[in-house]
Design a protein around this motif. Structure first.
Motif, PDB file in Angstrom:
ATOM      1  N   UNK A  71       0.862  -1.179   0.000  1.00 45.99           N
ATOM      2  CA  UNK A  71       0.000   0.000   0.000  1.00 45.99           C
ATOM      3  C   UNK A  71       0.898   1.229   0.000  1.00 45.99           C
ATOM      4  N   UNK A  72       0.716   2.097  -0.970  1.00 42.96           N
ATOM      5  CA  UNK A  72       1.536   3.308  -1.091  1.00 42.96           C
ATOM      6  C   UNK A  72       0.621   4.518  -1.203  1.00 42.96           C
ATOM      7  N   UNK A  73       1.187   5.684  -0.990  1.00 36.72           N
ATOM      8  CA  UNK A  73       0.433   6.933  -1.122  1.00 36.72           C
ATOM      9  C   UNK A  73       1.131   7.848  -2.113  1.00 36.72           C
ATOM     10  N   UNK A  74       0.296   8.578  -2.865  1.00 32.73           N
ATOM     11  CA  UNK A  74       0.775   9.620  -3.770  1.00 32.73           C
ATOM     12  C   UNK A  74       0.091  10.905  -3.329  1.00 32.73           C
ATOM     13  N   UNK A  75       0.851  11.970  -3.128  1.00 28.87           N
ATOM     14  CA  UNK A  75       0.267  13.164  -2.517  1.00 28.87           C
ATOM     15  C   UNK A  75       0.748  14.437  -3.197  1.00 28.87           C
ATOM     16  N   UNK A  76       0.073  15.514  -2.846  1.00 29.11           N
ATOM     17  CA  UNK A  76       0.448  16.847  -3.316  1.00 29.11           C
ATOM     18  C   UNK A  76      -0.029  17.867  -2.297  1.00 29.11           C
ATOM     19  N   UNK A  77       0.714  18.954  -2.135  1.00 27.54           N
ATOM     20  CA  UNK A  77       0.356  20.025  -1.207  1.00 27.54           C
ATOM     21  C   UNK A  77       0.494  21.365  -1.915  1.00 27.54           C
TER      22      UNK A  77
ATOM     23  N   UNK B 183       4.370  14.259   3.406  1.00 21.46           N
ATOM     24  CA  UNK B 183       5.593  13.490   3.544  1.00 21.46           C
ATOM     25  C   UNK B 183       5.432  12.058   3.095  1.00 21.46           C
ATOM     26  N   UNK B 184       6.174  11.171   3.729  1.00 21.51           N
ATOM     27  CA  UNK B 184       6.126   9.759   3.368  1.00 21.51           C
ATOM     28  C   UNK B 184       4.847   9.103   3.896  1.00 21.51           C
ATOM     29  N   UNK B 185       4.557   9.294   5.168  1.00 24.71           N
ATOM     30  CA  UNK B 185       3.332   8.740   5.768  1.00 24.71           C
ATOM     31  C   UNK B 185       2.514   9.807   6.474  1.00 24.71           C
TER      32      UNK B 185
ATOM     33  N   UNK C  88      -8.455   2.459   5.804  1.00 22.04           N
ATOM     34  CA  UNK C  88      -8.335   3.016   4.466  1.00 22.04           C
ATOM     35  C   UNK C  88      -8.054   1.865   3.515  1.00 22.04           C
ATOM     36  N   UNK C  89      -8.291   2.099   2.245  1.00 24.94           N
ATOM     37  CA  UNK C  89      -8.119   1.031   1.265  1.00 24.94           C
ATOM     38  C   UNK C  89      -7.728   1.646  -0.074  1.00 24.94           C
ATOM     39  N   UNK C  90      -7.160   0.831  -0.951  1.00 21.85           N
ATOM     40  CA  UNK C  90      -6.799   1.356  -2.272  1.00 21.85           C
ATOM     41  C   UNK C  90      -8.003   1.989  -2.971  1.00 21.85           C
ATOM     42  N   UNK C  91      -7.785   3.127  -3.548  1.00 29.80           N
ATOM     43  CA  UNK C  91      -8.867   3.873  -4.195  1.00 29.80           C
ATOM     44  C   UNK C  91      -9.363   5.038  -3.364  1.00 29.80           C
TER      45      UNK C  91
ATOM     46  N   UNK D 278       6.008  -1.381  -6.472  1.00 32.69           N
ATOM     47  CA  UNK D 278       7.172  -0.563  -6.145  1.00 32.69           C
ATOM     48  C   UNK D 278       6.805   0.440  -5.057  1.00 32.69           C
ATOM     49  N   UNK D 279       7.767   0.744  -4.214  1.00 37.51           N
ATOM     50  CA  UNK D 279       7.606   1.785  -3.207  1.00 37.51           C
ATOM     51  C   UNK D 279       8.363   3.021  -3.679  1.00 37.51           C
TER      52      UNK D 279
END
Length: 447
Positions: free
Chosen positions: A3-9, A27-29, A180-183, A244-245
Motif C-alpha cells: 500500500x503506497x500513497x501519492x500526494x500533493x500540497x 511526507x512519506x506517511x 483506508x483502502x486502495x482507491x 514498487x515503493x
C-alpha cells in the motif's frame, strides 16, 4: 503488493490577505495542514512552528495505534514550543494555530485534529467530512440552537473553542484510527477552502481530477474564483496498491516553507481564556487575536446574544410577512375595485339583467352582482340573440350596458308584433271563423 500513497500540497495567500498564515506538509506517511492566527506576525509563526515540529514524526510505524500515540506526543510538544516562543517573544502573545493531520499505516490511518481545518475522505465517489470543527457555531449546531445553514453566516463563526497556542498547556485533541483502502482519496484543507467552496463542488473536483497535484491546484483555483478572502491550503493524498515503493520527497508549503522570522512589535500580554480564540475571516479585520471577556460566563453571554438575534430575526420575518400579506391584500382590493368598473348584460331569473363586475370568479367568490334586472323575458328574444344574452354581452360602462338592454327590448317587441300578425283577423283583431258546410239529406253537399 504494498500500500503506497501519492500526494500533493498547495498553499496560496488568497486575494485579500497580505501574508500567508497557513502551513501544509506532505511526507512519506504524514500529511498535515495548520492555519495560524494571532495577527500579522503571530499566525504564520504559530503554524510554521507546529508543522515543523510535527514533520519530525514522518516515517514508518508498526501499527496505527503507535502512529496515533506519536501524533499525540508531537502535538503536545508543538504546543509547548508555541508557549516557549511566546515567553521569549511577548509580542506574539495570543498566537495560535489549528492542526489537522493523518498518518497512514498499511490499511489504516491515524488522525489528529484541533480547530477548524478539516479532513475529508473520498470513497466510491462520495465525499465525507471526517473531522468536526471546534468552533462556537458548531457547538450551537450540535445543541440544536442553530441550523448548519445559519452557521455559515453567524457573526460568531470565527470563534474557535480549541487551538494550539500559549493558552492551554494540555490542549484537547481529537484522535482516532480509521481504515483506508486502495482507491481512497484523502484531502486536508484550511478553512480558506471549506469556508468558501461548497461541499458538492469540492466533491466534484476531487472526483474529476486524476492526479493529486491536479486536484489540489483545482481546489485552490476554485477558492480563488470565489474570492479567496483567506489563505487557502490543500493536501491531497491518494492510496494505491503498487509493486514498487516510490521515493518520497517531503514537501512543506505556506509559511512553514519559509524561514521563521520574529517581527518586533509593541505587544502586551493578554488575559488568557482557555480554549477560546478568534479566527479572523474578514479581509480587513481589526478584531484582536482572541477575546478578552471580563466574565467567566462569556459563553453563556454569547448563547444569550444568539437567542436575542434569533428573536430579532423572527420578529423581522414576522413584520416582513405581515407587510407582504398587506401588499397582497391591497393588490387584491385594487383588482376588485377595478372589476366593479366593468359591466355586462346577461340572464337573471329568466329575464335580461345588467351585471356589475366581470364574468369570471375566483374559486367560489363571484366578481359580479345584478345591477338592474329588467322585465324583458329572455325567451321573448330571437334564438341567436337569446344565446348571446345567456353567454353574456360585455359593456365598457353602465351607459353602454343600458343601451344594449334598450336594443334587446326593441328586438323583443319586434318579435312580439311579428308573432301577432300571423293568420286572419276581424276588425276587433279576433280571427274570423270559417263556416262549416251542412250536409243535405241525400248525403250530398248543400249548394
Amino acid at each position: 503488493m504494498a500500500i503506497v500513497t501519492v500526494s500533493a500540497a498547495v498553499s496560496h495567500v488568497g486575494k485579500i490577505r497580505s501574508n500567508n498564515q497557513d502551513s501544509g506538509f506532505a511526507g512519506e506517511t504524514l500529511f498535515a495542514v495548520a492555519d495560524g492566527m494571532g495577527g500579522h506576525a503571530g499566525g504564520d509563526v504559530a503554524s510554521a512552528l507546529a508543522l515543523k515540529r510535527l514533520a519530525e514524526i514522518d516515517g514508518e510505524y508498526s501499527s496505527a495505534v503507535d502512529a496515533e500515540f506519536a501524533l499525540q506526543e508531537a502535538i503536545v510538544a508543538a504546543n509547548a514550543v508555541l508557549t516557549e516562543t511566546v515567553y521569549e517573544h511577548p509580542e506574539l502573545t495570543g498566537m495560535g494555530t489549528t492542526l489537522s493531520a493523518l498518518v497512514r499505516v498499511g490499511h489504516s490511518v491515524a488522525l489528529a485534529h484541533i480547530g477548524d481545518s478539516r479532513v475529508y475522505r473520498l470513497r466510491d465517489d462520495t465525499l465525507t467530512q471526517i473531522t468536526v470543527d471546534h468552533t462556537f457555531v458548531q457547538r450551537l449546531v450540535d445543541s440544536g440552537r442553530i441550523t448548519p445553514e445559519e452557521a455559515k453566516t453567524h457573526p460568531r463563526r470565527s470563534v474557535l473553542m480549541r487551538v494550539l497556542g500559549d493558552v492551554d498547556a494540555a490542549p484537547e485533541v481529537d484522535l482516532q484510527v480509521m481504515d483506508t483502502r486502495p482507491g481512497d482519496r484523502w484531502m486536508l484543507c484550511s478553512d480558506g477552502l471549506s469556508g468558501v467552496v461548497e461541499h458538492d463542488e469540492i466533491e466534484a473536483i476531487l472526483k474529476d481530477s486524476i492526479a493529486p497535484a491536479d486536484a489540489a491546484d483545482a481546489l485552490v483555483k476554485s477558492s480563488l474564483d470565489h474570492g479567496a478572502p483567506d489563505n487557502v491550503t490543500v493536501v491531497v493524498v491518494d492510496v494505491h496498491q503498487s509493486l514498487d515503493t516510490p521515493e518520497v520527497e517531503p514537501v512543506l508549503v505556506g509559511s512553514a516553507a519559509r524561514p521563521i522570522a520574529f517581527e518586533q512589535s509593541s505587544g502586551r500580554r493578554t488575559s488568557r481564556i482557555p480554549g477560546l480564540r478568534l479566527h479572523p475571516r474578514g479581509p480587513a479585520s481589526t478584531e484582536p487575536s482572541h477575546f478578552e471577556p471580563g466574565s467567566e460566563d462569556y459563553l453563556d453571554e454569547l448563547i444569550e446574544e444568539d437567542r436575542r438575534r434569533s428573536r430579532r430575526r423572527k420578529i423581522t420575518w414576522l413584520i416582513a410577512a405581515l407587510l407582504a400579506v398587506a401588499l397582497i391584500a391591497l393588490g387584491l382590493y385594487a383588482g376588485y375595485r377595478w372589476t366593479q368598473t366593468r359591466y355586462y348584460v346577461g340572464e337573471s331569473n329568466g329575464n335580461v339583467a345588467v351585471f356589475q363586475g366581470v364574468q369570471q370568479g375566483v374559486g367560489p367568490i363571484q366578481l359580479s352582482h345584478v345591477f338592474q334586472e329588467t322585465d324583458i323575458p329572455t325567451d321573448a328574444l330571437p334564438g341567436y340573440t337569446q344565446r348571446q344574452v345567456e353567454n353574456t354581452i360585455s359593456a365598457d360602462s353602465v351607459t353602454a350596458a343600458l343601451d344594449i338592454v334598450k336594443r334587446l327590448s326593441d328586438t323583443a317587441a319586434e318579435g312580439s308584433e311579428s308573432g301577432s300578425g300571423e293568420g286572419g283577423s276581424t276588425d276587433g283583431g279576433t280571427p274570423t271563423p270559417t263556416p262549416t258546410p251542412t250536409p243535405s239529406p241525400s248525403g250530398s253537399p248543400a249548394p
